[in-house]
Write an enzyme that holds these catalytic residues in place. Sequence first.
Site, PDB file in Angstrom:
ATOM      1  N   THR A 121       0.296  -0.867  -0.521  1.00 50.24           N
ATOM      2  CA  THR A 121       0.526   0.019  -0.077  1.00 50.24           C
ATOM      3  C   THR A 121       1.169   1.038   0.515  1.00 50.24           C
ATOM      4  OG1 THR A 121      -1.617  -1.399   1.213  1.00 50.24           O
ATOM      5  CG2 THR A 121      -1.811   1.294   1.216  1.00 50.24           C
ATOM      6  N   GLU A 149      -3.972  -4.151  -2.191  1.00 46.57           N
ATOM      7  CA  GLU A 149      -4.467  -6.121  -1.945  1.00 46.57           C
ATOM      8  C   GLU A 149      -5.713  -5.643  -0.526  1.00 46.57           C
ATOM      9  OE1 GLU A 149      -4.181  -8.917  -3.104  1.00 46.57           O
ATOM     10  OE2 GLU A 149      -5.835  -8.891  -1.846  1.00 46.57           O
ATOM     11  N   PHE A 150      -6.508  -5.843  -1.003  1.00 48.67           N
ATOM     12  CA  PHE A 150      -7.642  -5.842  -0.271  1.00 48.67           C
ATOM     13  C   PHE A 150      -8.102  -7.465   0.278  1.00 48.67           C
ATOM     14  CE2 PHE A 150      -8.901  -3.183  -4.337  1.00 48.67           C
ATOM     15  CZ  PHE A 150      -8.197  -2.234  -3.571  1.00 48.67           C
ATOM     16  N   LEU A 151      -7.240  -8.094   0.868  1.00 49.39           N
ATOM     17  CA  LEU A 151      -7.081  -9.359   1.592  1.00 49.39           C
ATOM     18  C   LEU A 151      -7.568  -8.740   3.404  1.00 49.39           C
ATOM     19  CD1 LEU A 151      -4.505 -10.093   3.414  1.00 49.39           C
ATOM     20  CD2 LEU A 151      -3.524 -10.766   1.319  1.00 49.39           C
ATOM     21  N   LYS A 205      -7.053   1.977  -2.985  1.00 52.21           N
ATOM     22  CA  LYS A 205      -6.506   1.478  -1.639  1.00 52.21           C
ATOM     23  C   LYS A 205      -6.549   2.414  -0.369  1.00 52.21           C
ATOM     24  CE  LYS A 205      -5.461  -1.481   0.976  1.00 52.21           C
ATOM     25  NZ  LYS A 205      -6.120  -2.867   1.410  1.00 52.21           N
ATOM     26  N   ASN A 209     -10.353   1.749   2.329  1.00 51.18           N
ATOM     27  CA  ASN A 209      -9.472   1.216   3.720  1.00 51.18           C
ATOM     28  C   ASN A 209     -10.442   2.732   4.938  1.00 51.18           C
ATOM     29  OD1 ASN A 209      -8.735  -0.895   4.111  1.00 51.18           O
ATOM     30  ND2 ASN A 209      -6.129  -0.719   4.380  1.00 51.18           N
ATOM     31  N   PHE A 250     -19.203  -4.714   8.612  1.00 53.86           N
ATOM     32  CA  PHE A 250     -18.556  -3.050   9.576  1.00 53.86           C
ATOM     33  C   PHE A 250     -19.031  -1.718  10.341  1.00 53.86           C
ATOM     34  CE2 PHE A 250     -15.129  -5.027   6.975  1.00 53.86           C
ATOM     35  CZ  PHE A 250     -14.338  -4.347   7.631  1.00 53.86           C
ATOM     36  N   CYS A 261      -3.335  -2.308   9.093  1.00 51.78           N
ATOM     37  CA  CYS A 261      -3.828  -1.379   7.704  1.00 51.78           C
ATOM     38  C   CYS A 261      -4.466  -0.600   7.840  1.00 51.78           C
ATOM     39  CB  CYS A 261      -4.156  -2.434   6.929  1.00 51.78           C
ATOM     40  SG  CYS A 261      -3.812  -3.807   6.102  1.00 51.78           S
ATOM     41  N   ARG A 329      -0.061  -5.951  15.760  1.00 51.59           N
ATOM     42  CA  ARG A 329       0.086  -4.705  15.494  1.00 51.59           C
ATOM     43  C   ARG A 329      -1.015  -4.083  15.384  1.00 51.59           C
ATOM     44  NH1 ARG A 329       3.082  -6.029   9.289  1.00 51.59           N
ATOM     45  NH2 ARG A 329       1.423  -7.295   9.080  1.00 51.59           N
TER      46      ARG A 329
HETATM   47  N1  NAD Z   1      -1.454  -7.728   6.329  1.00 52.33           N
HETATM   48  C1  NAD Z   1      -2.365  -7.520   5.449  1.00 52.33           C
HETATM   49  O1  NAD Z   1      -3.432  -7.576   6.388  1.00 52.33           O
HETATM   50  C2  NAD Z   1      -2.116  -6.029   4.294  1.00 52.33           C
HETATM   51  C3  NAD Z   1      -3.287  -5.943   3.728  1.00 52.33           C
HETATM   52  C4  NAD Z   1      -3.432  -5.613   2.160  1.00 52.33           C
HETATM   53  C5  NAD Z   1      -2.420  -4.304   2.644  1.00 52.33           C
HETATM   54  N2  NAD Z   1      -1.297  -4.910   2.879  1.00 52.33           N
HETATM   55  C6  NAD Z   1       0.007  -4.099   3.291  1.00 52.33           C
HETATM   56  O2  NAD Z   1       1.185  -5.019   2.069  1.00 52.33           O
HETATM   57  C7  NAD Z   1       3.034  -4.257   2.467  1.00 52.33           C
HETATM   58  C8  NAD Z   1       2.973  -5.513   2.501  1.00 52.33           C
HETATM   59  O3  NAD Z   1       1.738  -5.729   4.204  1.00 52.33           O
HETATM   60  P1  NAD Z   1       2.815  -6.754   5.165  1.00 52.33           P
HETATM   61  O4  NAD Z   1       1.882  -7.473   5.793  1.00 52.33           O
HETATM   62  O5  NAD Z   1       2.400  -8.840   4.177  1.00 52.33           O
HETATM   63  O6  NAD Z   1       3.932  -6.822   5.558  1.00 52.33           O
HETATM   64  P2  NAD Z   1       4.541  -7.519   6.578  1.00 52.33           P
HETATM   65  O7  NAD Z   1       6.017  -6.844   7.200  1.00 52.33           O
HETATM   66  O8  NAD Z   1       4.359  -8.654   7.178  1.00 52.33           O
HETATM   67  O9  NAD Z   1       6.037  -7.902   5.139  1.00 52.33           O
HETATM   68  C9  NAD Z   1       7.530  -7.975   5.358  1.00 52.33           C
HETATM   69  C10 NAD Z   1       8.293  -8.716   4.146  1.00 52.33           C
HETATM   70  O10 NAD Z   1       9.146  -7.507   3.501  1.00 52.33           O
HETATM   71  C11 NAD Z   1      10.280  -8.298   4.190  1.00 52.33           C
HETATM   72  N3  NAD Z   1      11.241  -7.212   3.579  1.00 52.33           N
HETATM   73  C12 NAD Z   1      11.361  -5.927   4.120  1.00 52.33           C
HETATM   74  N4  NAD Z   1      12.285  -5.700   3.129  1.00 52.33           N
HETATM   75  C13 NAD Z   1      12.603  -6.156   2.151  1.00 52.33           C
HETATM   76  C14 NAD Z   1      13.679  -6.130   1.087  1.00 52.33           C
HETATM   77  N5  NAD Z   1      14.230  -4.804   0.352  1.00 52.33           N
HETATM   78  N6  NAD Z   1      13.601  -7.172  -0.142  1.00 52.33           N
HETATM   79  C15 NAD Z   1      13.386  -8.163   0.875  1.00 52.33           C
HETATM   80  N7  NAD Z   1      11.664  -8.762   1.109  1.00 52.33           N
HETATM   81  C16 NAD Z   1      11.877  -7.399   2.299  1.00 52.33           C
HETATM   82  C17 NAD Z   1      10.446  -7.961   5.224  1.00 52.33           C
HETATM   83  O11 NAD Z   1      11.558  -8.876   5.566  1.00 52.33           O
HETATM   84  C18 NAD Z   1       9.209  -8.735   5.835  1.00 52.33           C
HETATM   85  O12 NAD Z   1       9.137 -10.205   5.272  1.00 52.33           O
HETATM   86  C19 NAD Z   1       2.198  -2.943   3.274  1.00 52.33           C
HETATM   87  O13 NAD Z   1       2.584  -2.484   1.953  1.00 52.33           O
HETATM   88  C20 NAD Z   1       0.896  -3.648   4.020  1.00 52.33           C
HETATM   89  O14 NAD Z   1       0.216  -1.724   4.491  1.00 52.33           O
HETATM   90  C21 NAD Z   1      -0.910  -5.545   4.101  1.00 52.33           C
END
Ligand code: NAD
Length: 439
Positions: A121, A149-151, A205, A209, A250, A261, A329
């Site tokens: 995001t 992503e909207f999961l 996105k 949210n 919601f 998020c 978080r």
């Molecule tokens: N978690 C959710 O429900 C969700 C839903 C939609 C969108 N998002 C968005 O998706 C993105 C990721 O979220 P997340 O919850 O999966 O984060 P997360 O912290 O679980 O995972 C991020 C991963 O990226 C890795 N990483 C960091 N820097 C890196 C690099 N330079 N090279 C390779 N790997 C690297 C970290 O080690 C980690 O495993 C964010 O922008 C978040 O806002 C999250």
Amino acid sequence: MNVSVIGTGYVGLVVGTCLAETGNSVCCADIDAVKIENLKKNILPIYEPGLEPLVERNQKEERLRFTTDLRDAVESAEVLFIAVGTPPGEDGSADLKYVIEVAELVGQHMSKEMVIVTKSTVPVGSSVKVKAAIAKEAKFPFHICSNPEFLKEGTAVEDFMRPDRVILGIESAHARRVMTDLYAPFVRTGKPVILMDVASAEMTKYAANGMLATRISFMNEVANLCDELGANVDLVRKGIGSDARIGPAFLFPGPGYGGSCFPKDVKALVRTAYEHGIPLEVLSAVDAANERQKRVLGVKFKHAIGPELEGKRIAIWGLAFKAGTDDMREAASLTLIESLLEQGVSVCAHDPAAMDQARAILGDRIEYADTNYEALEGAEALIVVTDWNAYRNPDFARIKKALHQPVIIDGRNLYDPEKMRDLGIRYYSIGRPMLAPTD
Ligand SMILES: NC(=O)c1ccc[n+]([C@@H]2O[C@H](COP(=O)([O-])OP(=O)(O)OC[C@H]3O[C@@H](n4cnc5c(N)ncnc54)[C@H](O)[C@@H]3O)[C@@H](O)[C@H]2O)c1
């Protein structure tokens, strides 16, 4: 298709695995060597229902592989998803550092024409920065796509496999072709793939949210007012949710939203707007209301037990920011626990999935119980913070017997106030009248 996903967290792991499940050859890369070594052995870094068997099967059938070799991941990809974290910076803006790092790496190591997809995001306009970072050293043509992503954690596999819609922000026919092919297996029931420009996709996105967070904060405030006025938010929720213009989703009040998020995305959108001289007053209030809401359970606890809290012990059921995940978080439980500890209350907590994550944050400042009933031993009262299924229909006689006082503070409105009254339990929930026990 040869797909690489950089960042193997909640989003990247689900995206990569589900794309492998539909026949693509997927490489998931991460800088976290422990995470990757474990994934190679089918040990998942996160709790996400239904994900483990998919990881195992797709690895076994050689459609899914894990690596720390980011260069290899870039070189082998026709389509590359950037799914690294975008944590909040000091001023609330989303920190693009990791996204840009990956973009630069892609530029350095790409070996053919590629589609580069921003799954993380990112604030509106980030694609320009991503493109510039790739272009610095790129020797092949590339196509940017914003695919937010909207999961939802807890139902992430289902959400990815059967999305309500797929948003694609694209700038070229090549990207449109590749991305619509990639997503075709997921939208066979006719769910829309909505094509738009990149800035609109990025904005979609945040707007989604922002809207969801607004509904939650709105209902939390309505619930707090119901508490004061003696109205029942459950009935109000049904009353307004049956309006087709509003809808039922919601509208459940609770202890304040958390997770990776909503809190971060609301703040980031407010910040982006501020930088452009367009104050988002509604969303700023949503954020402030949520911060207040995270303190509501602590206030109810004090109200129930009295002002002298020092030395008391409390049981907490649920630590994760919501059921179905181990994600801590911005969890409401953390605000509650910090405030209880500050007042000299000792805490014994249980969570079906998030104990390790909680331990990493709180250490031994609280106790952790193996079962939810163990957490009750010696406790003054019970506070339910997370709506895990296992907490929905507990043995109330056992709870009552274990607690010093028959008090339950329920942050999720899981129980029936009349039943609680009949059982002789002093029951506090969110936005529903407290019915004094008769015995
Ligand atoms: N978690 C959710 O429900 C969700 C839903 C939609 C969108 N998002 C968005 O998706 C993105 C990721 O979220 P997340 O919850 O999966 O984060 P997360 O912290 O679980 O995972 C991020 C991963 O990226 C890795 N990483 C960091 N820097 C890196 C690099 N330079 N090279 C390779 N790997 C690297 C970290 O080690 C980690 O495993 C964010 O922008 C978040 O806002 C999250």
